[in-house]
Design an enzyme around this catalytic site. Sequence first.
Site, PDB file in Angstrom:
ATOM      1  N   GLU A 124       0.822  -1.209   0.000  1.00 34.89           N
ATOM      2  CA  GLU A 124       0.000   0.000   0.000  1.00 34.89           C
ATOM      3  C   GLU A 124       0.857   1.260   0.000  1.00 34.89           C
ATOM      4  OE1 GLU A 124      -4.214  -0.883   2.102  1.00 34.89           O
ATOM      5  OE2 GLU A 124      -2.515  -0.903   3.470  1.00 34.89           O
ATOM      6  N   ARG A 173       0.360 -12.035   7.947  1.00 32.83           N
ATOM      7  CA  ARG A 173      -0.086 -10.962   7.052  1.00 32.83           C
ATOM      8  C   ARG A 173       0.674  -9.681   7.374  1.00 32.83           C
ATOM      9  NH1 ARG A 173      -4.012  -6.784   7.145  1.00 32.83           N
ATOM     10  NH2 ARG A 173      -4.969  -6.372   5.090  1.00 32.83           N
ATOM     11  N   ARG A 212      -0.102  -1.595  37.194  1.00 31.67           N
ATOM     12  CA  ARG A 212      -1.258  -1.652  38.078  1.00 31.67           C
ATOM     13  C   ARG A 212      -2.568  -1.729  37.289  1.00 31.67           C
ATOM     14  NH1 ARG A 212      -0.227   3.761  41.398  1.00 31.67           N
ATOM     15  NH2 ARG A 212       0.333   4.405  39.266  1.00 31.67           N
ATOM     16  N   ASP A 246       3.970   0.981  34.148  1.00 30.80           N
ATOM     17  CA  ASP A 246       2.968   0.926  35.209  1.00 30.80           C
ATOM     18  C   ASP A 246       2.200  -0.378  35.045  1.00 30.80           C
ATOM     19  OD1 ASP A 246       0.770   3.435  36.651  1.00 30.80           O
ATOM     20  OD2 ASP A 246       0.852   1.288  37.023  1.00 30.80           O
TER      21      ASP A 246
END
Length: 421
Positions: free
Chosen positions: A27, A141, A354, A352
Amino acid sequence: MFDHVQEALNAFKLGEPIILVDDEDRENEGDIVFPASFATQEKINFCAKYARGLVCIAMHQTIAKQIGIAPVNTNHADPFHTAFYDSIDAIPALGITTGISAKERAITARQVVNPAAKPLDFIKPGHLFPVVAKEGGLLVRKGHTEAAVDLCLINDLAPAAIICEIMDEDGDMLRRNGLVEFAKTHQLKMISIEQLIEYRKTLAKDLKLNTVEQNFDQHQSSEISAASIALISQAQLPTEFGLFKSLVFQNSSTNESHVVLLMDTELSNKPIVRFHSECLTGDVFGSVRCDCKAQLNNALEQIARNKHGYLIYLKGQEGRGIGIGQKIAAYDLQDQGENTFQANLSLGLPVDDRNYQDAIAILKHLRVNNFSFITNNPDKIEAIQNAGFQFEQIIVPPFVTAENKKYLQDKATIANHKITL
């Protein structure tokens, strides 16, 4: 022309948009890509204003199945067989009106990666366009859809990402030279899909991605298990701030126990809520490298003055979830000049790690639905927004020491905490 893959991965892991470029003989286009879990009004608007392409959300098949979307009809004339599924908006209860605004498309994107998301959370058709990756990702792909999902899996993020093609002011596709200028103008990392394929092959050889299809299932089930929360003990707890009830809730899946300090002597007052991640060094030892103890005391003072509120003390979240041993190792790297977020990445750990599903489950158990919420952390705001609570934010004032000033600045500038120094 291209940046190093690891630089792009580090930026992506922090939620920053990057540019992904595919083959010149395919593309030959570049897409803005960032994790859906970090979707914000500003980032969606950036796509609409500067990239100008169709704002899509690439996702793993597991998520598509969970939220109940199906492939749209096709005449199979698309040479690249893009797997478009039902377009979606989140439901009005989650803050949606028309669904088209940048803010509302960001809400929809974040709901897609909510571990508790279900088909009834979405309207079809809508204004966000899902594309679903092939099983096996880039090794099967070579498309932007697969690349976006692989980026999430490599970084241990929920496997869905916003993607948007980049066009110029005249509406033509930007190609290589134009994309280079676009990246420089907007200070974005840019890599090619070929680079990512080579990186992915290396990881596959190390068996780090040999269970790609299982990664989200495991991540998802660990967070959904937060619903398995139970009250196991309670008692009065006199403190320097006043008399609280102390409640202990246990997650039956993780065996983690969390403590709630509750005051309810004036139920006519809107409750104040604070989620507080455990911090041994600050809360117990009084470290001034962070502001955790000051924030904890401030929250308890506010709840005591209001005479109605809940402080949820979350165990298992030391060092933003990396544990005390790794936290001290990260401190050593910070002493050598790295910031608090770089140090985690240098240790091979998440910035992070959490989540707040246990805290949300506790609030639901206690039937707390409308409250004032003490936090500067956008991740906590996102979590309670996605859970459907009604709330207003209370900003935490800065508690600055000579030792934590840089730490607070990094939280403000890198993690977008609402801190004014």
